[in-house]
Design a protein around this motif. Structure first.
Motif, short mmCIF file in Angstrom:
data_model
loop_
_atom_site.label_atom_id
_atom_site.label_comp_id
_atom_site.label_asym_id
_atom_site.label_seq_id
_atom_site.Cartn_x
_atom_site.Cartn_y
_atom_site.Cartn_z
N SER A 1 68.14 18.58 43.67
CA SER A 1 68.08 17.15 43.34
C SER A 1 66.70 16.56 43.61
N THR A 2 65.97 17.10 44.59
CA THR A 2 64.66 16.56 44.95
C THR A 2 63.53 17.20 44.16
N PHE A 3 63.66 18.49 43.89
CA PHE A 3 62.61 19.24 43.20
C PHE A 3 63.19 19.98 41.98
N PRO A 4 63.60 19.24 40.95
CA PRO A 4 64.14 19.91 39.76
C PRO A 4 63.10 20.85 39.17
N GLY A 5 63.55 22.02 38.78
CA GLY A 5 62.62 23.03 38.26
C GLY A 5 62.28 24.09 39.27
N HIS A 6 62.43 23.78 40.57
CA HIS A 6 62.25 24.81 41.59
C HIS A 6 63.48 25.71 41.59
N ARG A 7 63.28 26.98 41.89
CA ARG A 7 64.40 27.93 41.95
C ARG A 7 64.69 28.31 43.40
N ILE A 8 65.91 28.81 43.63
CA ILE A 8 66.37 29.11 44.98
C ILE A 8 66.91 30.53 45.04
N PHE A 9 66.42 31.29 46.00
CA PHE A 9 66.82 32.68 46.23
C PHE A 9 67.46 32.71 47.62
N GLY A 10 68.79 32.69 47.67
CA GLY A 10 69.48 32.60 48.94
C GLY A 10 70.41 33.76 49.18
N GLU A 11 70.68 34.03 50.46
CA GLU A 11 71.50 35.19 50.81
C GLU A 11 72.90 35.12 50.22
N GLU A 12 73.49 33.94 50.19
CA GLU A 12 74.87 33.82 49.74
C GLU A 12 75.02 33.64 48.23
N GLY A 13 73.89 33.69 47.50
CA GLY A 13 73.97 33.72 46.05
C GLY A 13 74.30 32.40 45.38
N MET A 14 74.13 31.28 46.07
CA MET A 14 74.46 29.99 45.47
C MET A 14 73.31 29.38 44.68
N GLY A 15 72.15 30.01 44.75
CA GLY A 15 71.00 29.50 44.02
C GLY A 15 70.90 30.10 42.64
N ASP A 16 69.73 30.63 42.32
CA ASP A 16 69.47 31.16 40.99
C ASP A 16 69.51 32.68 41.00
N ASP A 17 69.64 33.25 39.80
CA ASP A 17 69.56 34.71 39.64
C ASP A 17 68.08 35.06 39.53
N ILE A 18 67.50 35.46 40.64
CA ILE A 18 66.05 35.63 40.72
C ILE A 18 65.64 37.05 40.32
N LYS A 19 64.84 37.13 39.25
CA LYS A 19 64.31 38.42 38.79
C LYS A 19 62.79 38.49 38.94
N ASP A 20 62.17 37.35 39.25
CA ASP A 20 60.73 37.31 39.47
C ASP A 20 60.44 36.09 40.36
N LEU A 21 59.18 35.98 40.78
CA LEU A 21 58.80 34.87 41.66
C LEU A 21 57.84 33.91 40.96
N LYS A 22 58.01 33.77 39.64
CA LYS A 22 57.19 32.82 38.90
C LYS A 22 57.58 31.39 39.28
N GLY A 23 56.60 30.49 39.19
CA GLY A 23 56.86 29.10 39.54
C GLY A 23 57.04 28.94 41.04
N THR A 24 57.88 27.98 41.43
CA THR A 24 58.15 27.72 42.85
C THR A 24 59.54 28.20 43.19
N VAL A 25 59.63 29.08 44.18
CA VAL A 25 60.91 29.67 44.60
C VAL A 25 61.09 29.45 46.10
N TRP A 26 62.23 28.87 46.46
CA TRP A 26 62.61 28.72 47.86
C TRP A 26 63.48 29.91 48.24
N ILE A 27 63.08 30.64 49.28
CA ILE A 27 63.85 31.82 49.73
C ILE A 27 64.48 31.48 51.07
N ILE A 28 65.81 31.50 51.11
CA ILE A 28 66.53 30.91 52.24
C ILE A 28 67.59 31.84 52.80
#
Length: 268
Positions: free
Chosen positions: A60-87
């Motif tokens: 909601s705060t940073f639309p367009g940013h992607r999220i790579f999280g342990e529990e899989g609730m973020g995005d399906d991350i195949k690369d680290l292009k752009g801005t990615v939050w790893i949590i």
């Protein structure tokens, strides 16, 4: 308009503290515990709730940013292009369940594959380790001092006992002499905390054979910002998509450990 690093850092600190408060409050409630891959690989309702908290706030705060999280609730991350939050919402879930201490929230922000923000929040002690690339590392408001060079004989090494007993990833005979030669060993059960402790000088080195990117994405920048050394167990760069082994240390230890103890090959 692209978000500034300062803006992301400010929000990340606010959210990680809020998430920590939710975890402390959960101590009074009954956890819903599930097994993932095996009886020792556990996830709780709080792991999922905290990850959802971050996902909701980031999207909601940073639309367009992607999220790579342990529990899989973020995005399906195949690369680290752009801005990615790893949590990692709870690094050290076993400790969270059994001890209600020795766990952390780990957060890293990466732009085009480069770590720009790293945070590890020791929830129970309310200590936030944080760094912005190129600006040093801190515990709360206290700047962490640059790490001094060290030697094996005077070092405290953090390593799980699994790696000096029969396992599928490394010949235990390689690391057993290192365990014998260091001043002492520790194991905290939370990679994020162990990385923060190396950055803060509480530990001199940390070795493990198996981590996922969310385990180390927040802590690695802390170590780099105080002059520590970071690699996998073969001396190569870390894989922020697949994870793998990890060896971090104060300056000088990498060279000594590779020369004296890790000249053999790890198991495939």
């Amino acid at each position: 308009m692209m978000a500034s690093v300062k803006e992301m850092d400010t929000y990340a600190k606010r959210w990680i503290k809020q998430a920590g408060g939710k975890l402390r409050e959960s101590f009074e409630t009954k956890l819903n515990i599930e097994e993932k891959t095996n009886p020792n690989d556990l996830v709780t309702n709080m792991d999922k709730a905290i990850e959802k908290f971050f996902v909701d706030n980031i999207t909601s705060t940073f639309p367009g940013h992607r999220i790579f999280g342990e529990e899989g609730m973020g995005d399906d991350i195949k690369d680290l292009k752009g801005t990615v939050w790893i949590i990692d919402p709870i690094d050290g879930t076993l400790n969270f369940i059994h001890q209600q201490r020795n766990f952390a929230i780990s957060l890293g922000v990466y732009q085009e594959g480069i770590g720009i923000i790293g945070m590890v929040y020791d929830v129970v002690h309310d200590e936030l380790y944080h760094a912005v690339k190129g600006h040093g590392a801190f515990m709360d408001d206290q700047r962490l001092a640059p790490l001094n060079e060290g030697s094996v004989s005077t070092s405290i090494l953090s390593m799980n006992a699994s790696w000096v007993t029969e396992n599928r990833r490394i010949d235990p005979n390689l690391l057993a002499p290192l365990v014998r030669d260091v001043r002492g060993t520790r194991s905290y059960g939370s990679a994020a905390l162990e990385l923060a402790f190396v950055a803060a000088g509480r530990l001199d080195a940390y070795i493990t054979m198996r981590l996922m990117p969310w385990d180390f994405a927040g802590g690695v920048l802390l170590i780099e910002e105080v002059g520590g050394e970071v690699s996998d167990i073969k001396g190569e760069e870390l894989d922020y998509l697949l994870g793998g082994s990890l060896f971090v240390s104060k300056p000088g230890l990498h060279k000594e450990v590779f020369k004296r103890y890790l000249s053999g090959n790890t198991k495939k």
